[in-house]
Design an enzyme around this catalytic site. Structure first.
Site, mmCIF file in Angstrom:
data_model
loop_
_atom_site.group_PDB
_atom_site.id
_atom_site.type_symbol
_atom_site.label_atom_id
_atom_site.label_comp_id
_atom_site.label_asym_id
_atom_site.label_seq_id
_atom_site.Cartn_x
_atom_site.Cartn_y
_atom_site.Cartn_z
ATOM 1 N N CYS A 1 0.846 -1.136 0.284
ATOM 2 C CA CYS A 1 0.191 0.169 -0.286
ATOM 3 C C CYS A 1 1.244 1.470 -0.040
ATOM 4 O O CYS A 1 0.445 2.027 0.159
ATOM 5 C CB CYS A 1 -0.904 -0.277 1.094
ATOM 6 S SG CYS A 1 -0.224 -0.285 2.788
ATOM 7 N N ASN A 2 2.399 1.324 0.534
ATOM 8 C CA ASN A 2 2.686 2.545 0.269
ATOM 9 C C ASN A 2 3.677 2.326 -0.718
ATOM 10 O O ASN A 2 4.904 3.305 -0.978
ATOM 11 C CB ASN A 2 3.945 2.130 1.401
ATOM 12 C CG ASN A 2 3.108 2.664 2.587
ATOM 13 O OD1 ASN A 2 1.765 3.927 2.410
ATOM 14 N ND2 ASN A 2 3.464 2.738 4.004
ATOM 15 N N ARG A 3 4.149 1.113 -1.486
ATOM 16 C CA ARG A 3 4.951 1.909 -2.680
ATOM 17 C C ARG A 3 4.588 0.225 -3.847
ATOM 18 O O ARG A 3 4.269 -0.524 -3.612
ATOM 19 C CB ARG A 3 6.544 1.043 -2.084
ATOM 20 C CG ARG A 3 6.690 -0.517 -1.798
ATOM 21 C CD ARG A 3 7.736 -0.413 -1.179
ATOM 22 N NE ARG A 3 8.081 -0.514 -0.199
ATOM 23 C CZ ARG A 3 8.981 0.606 -0.150
ATOM 24 N NH1 ARG A 3 10.036 1.514 -1.286
ATOM 25 N NH2 ARG A 3 9.351 1.761 1.614
ATOM 26 N N SER B 1 10.805 2.069 4.837
ATOM 27 C CA SER B 1 8.963 1.954 5.704
ATOM 28 C C SER B 1 8.631 3.459 5.710
ATOM 29 O O SER B 1 9.359 4.231 6.387
ATOM 30 C CB SER B 1 8.735 0.374 6.181
ATOM 31 O OG SER B 1 9.011 -0.178 5.278
ATOM 32 N N PRO C 1 7.433 -5.428 10.423
ATOM 33 C CA PRO C 1 7.400 -6.069 10.257
ATOM 34 C C PRO C 1 6.677 -7.244 8.800
ATOM 35 O O PRO C 1 7.609 -8.189 8.201
ATOM 36 C CB PRO C 1 7.093 -7.086 11.266
ATOM 37 C CG PRO C 1 5.855 -6.439 11.759
ATOM 38 C CD PRO C 1 6.333 -5.030 11.206
ATOM 39 N N GLN C 2 5.274 -5.825 8.494
ATOM 40 C CA GLN C 2 5.471 -6.724 6.884
ATOM 41 C C GLN C 2 5.160 -6.449 6.144
ATOM 42 O O GLN C 2 5.478 -8.055 5.195
ATOM 43 C CB GLN C 2 3.667 -6.238 7.010
ATOM 44 C CG GLN C 2 2.362 -5.658 7.964
ATOM 45 C CD GLN C 2 2.667 -5.816 9.325
ATOM 46 O OE1 GLN C 2 3.926 -4.866 9.054
ATOM 47 N NE2 GLN C 2 1.822 -5.608 10.118
ATOM 48 N N GLY D 1 -17.335 5.258 23.821
ATOM 49 C CA GLY D 1 -17.647 5.886 22.545
ATOM 50 C C GLY D 1 -17.178 4.767 21.893
ATOM 51 O O GLY D 1 -16.561 4.179 21.834
ATOM 52 N N GLY E 1 -15.952 6.115 18.598
ATOM 53 C CA GLY E 1 -15.825 6.761 17.188
ATOM 54 C C GLY E 1 -14.458 5.304 17.150
ATOM 55 O O GLY E 1 -14.192 4.448 16.898
ATOM 56 N N MET F 1 -10.887 6.322 16.303
ATOM 57 C CA MET F 1 -9.861 5.694 16.704
ATOM 58 C C MET F 1 -9.715 4.640 18.267
ATOM 59 O O MET F 1 -9.090 3.975 18.262
ATOM 60 C CB MET F 1 -9.465 7.260 18.253
ATOM 61 C CG MET F 1 -8.639 8.490 16.956
ATOM 62 S SD MET F 1 -6.969 7.495 16.884
ATOM 63 C CE MET F 1 -6.149 8.751 18.153
#
Lengths: 263, 427
Positions: free
Chosen positions: B48-50, B111, B117-118, B191, B193, B195
Site C-alpha cells: 500500500c505504500n509502494r 518503510s 515487520p510486514q 465512545g 469512534g 480511534m
C-alpha cells in the site's frame, strides 16, 4: 567439607548473578536461562551442605546468626525457583543471586558450627529455628518484591518509559508474588512461634518467659497478622500492600536479628 | 548487464497518486516485461505504500524507456483524472543504488513506520510471484536471497522493531506492564469512534477478548459491538461497567471529562481496588487528570502515549542508522558478486581459445605418429593438464580483480594479450 561446599555454593551463586547481568546486558535468552540453571545448581549445592552438617553432628543446621543468613538465603532461592515456574521472573535472578551469594558467603565464614548448648538439643529448637528462618526468608522476599513493585508503580504513574535493558515483571505478577510470599512466609513464621513456645514449655515448663526476643517476636507476629488481614480481608491496594510488606519486614528484621546484635 | 529499479513510494508520491497504481496479479505483467528483448529478469513490489519494478537488462537505454512506458500504461489506472508529473513522483536507481534500495526495503528501513515487520513478507511474496511467472533468473534470485539475509541481520543485530511506535501499540505495551495476562481481563470502550475502535482491535489481537462498549447513542455502540462480539451499553451504566473493567479506552466527544474523579473513586471502591488502566484518546480529554491520585489507577492520555511513541520512534531512527551500516556492507558484498560476473565471458573465451589450440595441435601430432590407444589417451590428458595449469593463475586473478571497478583493466589486458577479440572477429 561443609564449609568447602558452602564456598563452592557462594561461587556458583556469584556466577549466576554475573551471568544474569550479562544476559540483561546482551539481551540473550540463552544466557538468561543459563543464569537460572546456575542458581538452581547453587541451591542444590547449598542443600547438600546443610545435609552434610546435619548428618555429621546432628545439630540444627542453623546455630549462629551467620548460618541463619545462609539458611534464609537458601530458602529464598528455592522459593524463587519454584515461583519461576509460574511467573516470568527470570530477570530477577540478577537481584536474587547476589543476595543468595551474600548468605552463602556469610555462612561459609563460620569455620564450623559452634558448640551446641545442651538446652538447644532436641527436635523442637531444631524446628523452631528452621521454620522461623524460612518464614523470615520468605517475608524478606515479599519485601524485595514490594520494593520492585513500588519502583514500577511510581514509574508508570509518572509516565516514564521502562528501562528496556531491565524490564521487570508486570505489576500484576509482582503483586501476586508478593501475596504468595507473604502468605507462606506468615504461615512459617506462625509455626516458628508455636514451636518456640513448645520448646520453652519443654525446657522451662511454661510457654512464655518474657525475654526481649519473645516480646519483640510476638509483636512482629501481631503486626504481620494485621497486615495479612488488611491485605486479604480488607482488600488493600497493591501499593499499600507493597509498603506494608517492606515496613513489616523491617520491623521483623529488627525484632529477630537486630535485637540479637544489640543485646 | 545492469540492474534498474523504477518506483514510487510514500515519500516520492502523495497518496492520491499512489492509489492510481494497483497490481492485483503481477504474473501477466512480469511475463509481459521479460517477453521484451531488452529485459532479462524482472520483479514487481507492490504494497500500500509502494510500487516498484526491478529489472535486469543488457540494453539499459531501451529498458529504461520500456519501463517508463510500462509504468504509465500497465500499472497506472487509465481512467484517472489526477494530474501528476511522472518524473517527479518516481525514482530510478541503477546497479549499486538499486541493490541498496532493495536491501533497505526488505529490511524495513525504507518503510513509513521504520522496522514494521510486514514488509519482509511482502518482499517474499514479490519474489514468489516472480519465480512462479518465470521472470526471476539467477541474478535477481540471488539479489532477493541476499535481501532476505540482510533483513534477518538487521532484525537480529539491531533493536529496530523492539519498541512500539503507534499509539495503539504503545497502549498495549503499557497494559502488559500492568497486567500479566489478558485472557481473564475485561475491556471497556467508552465512545464508538474510529480511534477507540483501532485501539480496541489492537488489544483484542493481544488476547483481550471480553469487551463492553458504552456510548451516548446505544445504537452506534450496538453496531460496533456486533463486530467485536461485545455487549453494548448506555452511558448510564458507566459506574457498574467501570467497576468490572480492567482496561478502559475512552474516545468520546464532549467538552467536559466523562470520567470524573468522583465517578472513578466510586468505581474503584466497588472493584475492590484491582488495578485499572485508563487509555484516554479523546480530544478534548475524557478522563479528568485528577484521577491520577487514585492508587492502582493508571491513566495515559493521547499526549502521554504520543510522548512514549515519539521516544520510541527516536530509538528506532537511531537503530535504523545501525541497520543502514549493515545494508551498506551487504550491498558491497552483492556488488562484488555481481561485478565478478563481468569476468565470466572473458574467462569463457580464454578457455575456449586455449582448448581450440590444444585440439588443433593434438590432432596435428597424432596424425603424424602412430600411437596405441592408451598412449593417445595419455597425451590427451597431458596436454589438458598443461593448459589447465597455465590458465589457472590468470583465471583466478581475473575473477578476483573483476570484483573491483579497477579490475576492468585486467579483463581488457587479458583480451588483448590472448587476442580474444581478434578470435571473435575471425569467427
Amino acid at each position: 567439607m561443609t564449609v568447602q561446599i558452602l564456598q563452592w555454593t557462594a561461587a556458583v551463586y556469584l556466577a549466576a548473578g554475573l551471568v544474569a547481568g550479562l544476559g540483561l546486558g546482551l539481551e540473550t535468552r540463552r544466557i538468561e536461562r543459563a543464569s537460572v540453571a546456575l542458581l538452581a545448581f547453587g541451591a542444590v549445592l547449598h542443600a547438600i551442605s546443610f545435609g552434610l552438617l546435619h548428618m555429621t553432628e546432628n545439630p540444627p543446621p542453623v546455630t549462629s546468626l551467620l548460618e541463619a543468613w545462609s539458611f534464609m538465603a537458601w530458602i529464598g532461592t528455592v522459593f524463587f525457583l519454584i515461583l519461576l515456574r509460574r511467573a516470568r521472573l527470570q530477570r530477577l535472578v540478577v537481584l536474587v543471586a547476589p543476595a543468595a551469594f551474600l548468605g552463602a558467603f556469610l555462612g561459609a565464614l563460620v569455620p564450623s558450627s559452634g558448640p551446641v548448648v545442651e538446652a538447644d538439643k532436641g527436635s523442637w529448637p531444631h524446628a523452631h529455628v528452621l521454620l522461623s528462618s524460612a518464614g523470615l526468608a520468605l517475608l524478606g522476599f515479599a519485601a524485595l518484591v514490594g520494593v520492585i513493585f513500588l519502583f514500577e508503580h511510581r514509574r508508570l504513574k509518572a509516565k516514564r518509559p521502562p528501562d528496556r535493558r531491565f524490564p521487570f515483571p508486570s505489576l500484576e505478577a509482582l503483586d501476586r508474588v508478593n501475596a504468595v510470599s507473604l502468605t507462606v512466609g506468615f504461615l512459617l513464621l506462625t509455626l516458628g512461634v508455636i514451636t518456640g513456645m513448645i520448646w520453652l514449655q519443654s525446657t522451662k515448663g511454661r510457654p512464655w518467659t518474657g525475654t526481649a526476643h519473645e516480646v519483640w517476636s510476638l509483636v512482629a507476629w501481631l503486626i504481620y497478622a494485621a497486615l495479612e488481614y488488611a491485605r486479604f480481608a480488607a482488600k488493600q491496594s497493591s501499593r499499600q500492600a507493597a509498603i506494608s510488606a517492606i515496613a513489616g519486614f523491617a520491623f521483623l528484621l529488627f525484632a529477630v536479628v537486630g535485637l540479637e546484635l544489640i543485646l | 548487464m545492469k540492474i534498474i529499479l523504477l518506483g514510487m513510494n510514500h515519500q516520492s508520491a502523495p497518496v492520491e497518486v499512489r492509489e492510481l497504481l494497483a497490481v492485483e496479479d503481477p504474473g501477466p505483467l512480469l511475463r509481459k516485461l521479460v517477453d521484451s528483448e531488452d529485459i532479462e529478469e524482472a520483479a514487481i513490489f507492490s504494497t500500500c505504500n509502494r510500487v516498484e519494478v526491478l529489472v535486469l537488462t543488457r540494453a539499459p537505454e531501451s529498458a529504461r524507456h520500456r519501463l517508463g512506458v510500462f509504468f504509465n500504461r500497465d500499472l497506472v489506472r487509465q481512467d484517472h483524472r489526477v494530474e501528476f508529473d511522472f518524473e517527479e513522483v518516481t525514482y530510478e536507481y541503477h546497479d549499486s543504488e538499486a541493490v541498496s534500495h532493495v536491501l533497505r526495503v526488505a529490511s524495513s528501513l525504507d518503510s513509513m513506520v521504520v522496522g514494521e515487520p510486514q514488509i519482509l513478507g511482502q518482499t517474499k511474496e514479490a519474489y514468489r510471484a516472480a519465480v512462479e511467472s518465470g521472470s526471476c533468473g539467477p541474478i535477481l534470485g540471488r539479489l532477493f536471497q541476499h535481501a532476505f539475509a540482510t533483513a534477518k541481520r538487521v532484525k537480529t543485530e539491531t533493536r529496530i522493531a523492539e519498541r512500539p511506535v503507534s499509539v495503539a501499540r504503545v497502549a498495549v505495551d503499557l497494559a502488559k506492564q500492568i497486567f500479566e495476562r489478558f485472557d481473564e481481563k475485561r475491556a471497556l470502550l467508552i465512545g464508538a469512534g474510529e480511534m477507540g475502535e483501532t485501539a480496541l482491535r489492537t488489544l483484542r489481537k493481544h488476547g483481550l477478548e471480553s469487551i463492553r462498549i458504552a456510548n451516548r447513542t446505544p445504537e452506534r455502540a450496538a453496531a460496533l459491538a456486533a463486530q467485536f462480539g461485545a455487549t453494548a451499553h448506555g452511558l448510564d451504566e458507566l459506574e457498574t461497567l467501570l467497576a468490572e473493567a480492567d482496561v478502559v479506552i475512552t474516545s468520546i466527544g464532549g467538552d467536559d471529562p466523562i470520567l470524573t474523579l468522583d465517578l472513578a473513586k466510586r468505581a474503584m471502591r466497588d472493584r475492590r481496588k484491582r488495578p485499572l488502566f485508563v487509555i484516554d484518546i479523546g480530544v478534548p480529554r475524557n478522563a479528568d487528570p485528577a484521577i491520577d491520585a487514585i492508587d492502582n489507577l493508571y491513566r495515559y492520555d493521547l499526549d502521554d502515549l504520543g510522548a512514549v511513541a515519539n521516544e520510541n520512534a527516536e530509538h528506532r531512527a537511531h537503530e535504523a542508522e545501525r541497520g543502514m551500516a549493515i545494508v551498506v556492507e551487504e550491498q558491497q558484498r552483492f556488488d562484488g558478486w555481481f561485478a565478478a560476473l563481468r569476468a565470466v565471458p572473458t574467462i569463457r573465451h580464454l578457455r575456449e581459445r586455449a582448448e581450440a589450440i590444444r585440439l588443433r595441435e593434438l590432432e596435428k601430432t597424432l596424425g603424424r605418429i602412430a600411437l596405441a590407444e592408451d598412449q593417445q589417451a595419455a597425451v590427451d590428458a597431458l596436454t589438458k593438464a598443461i593448459v589447465n595449469k597455465i590458465l589457472h593463475a590468470p583465471v583466478s586473478r581475473l575473477k578476483r580483480e573483476a570484483e573491483r571497478e579497477e579490475g576492468m583493466a585486467y579483463l581488457q589486458t587479458a583480451r588483448v594479450l590472448f587476442e580474444l577479440d581478434d578470435e571473435l572477429d575471425r569467427e
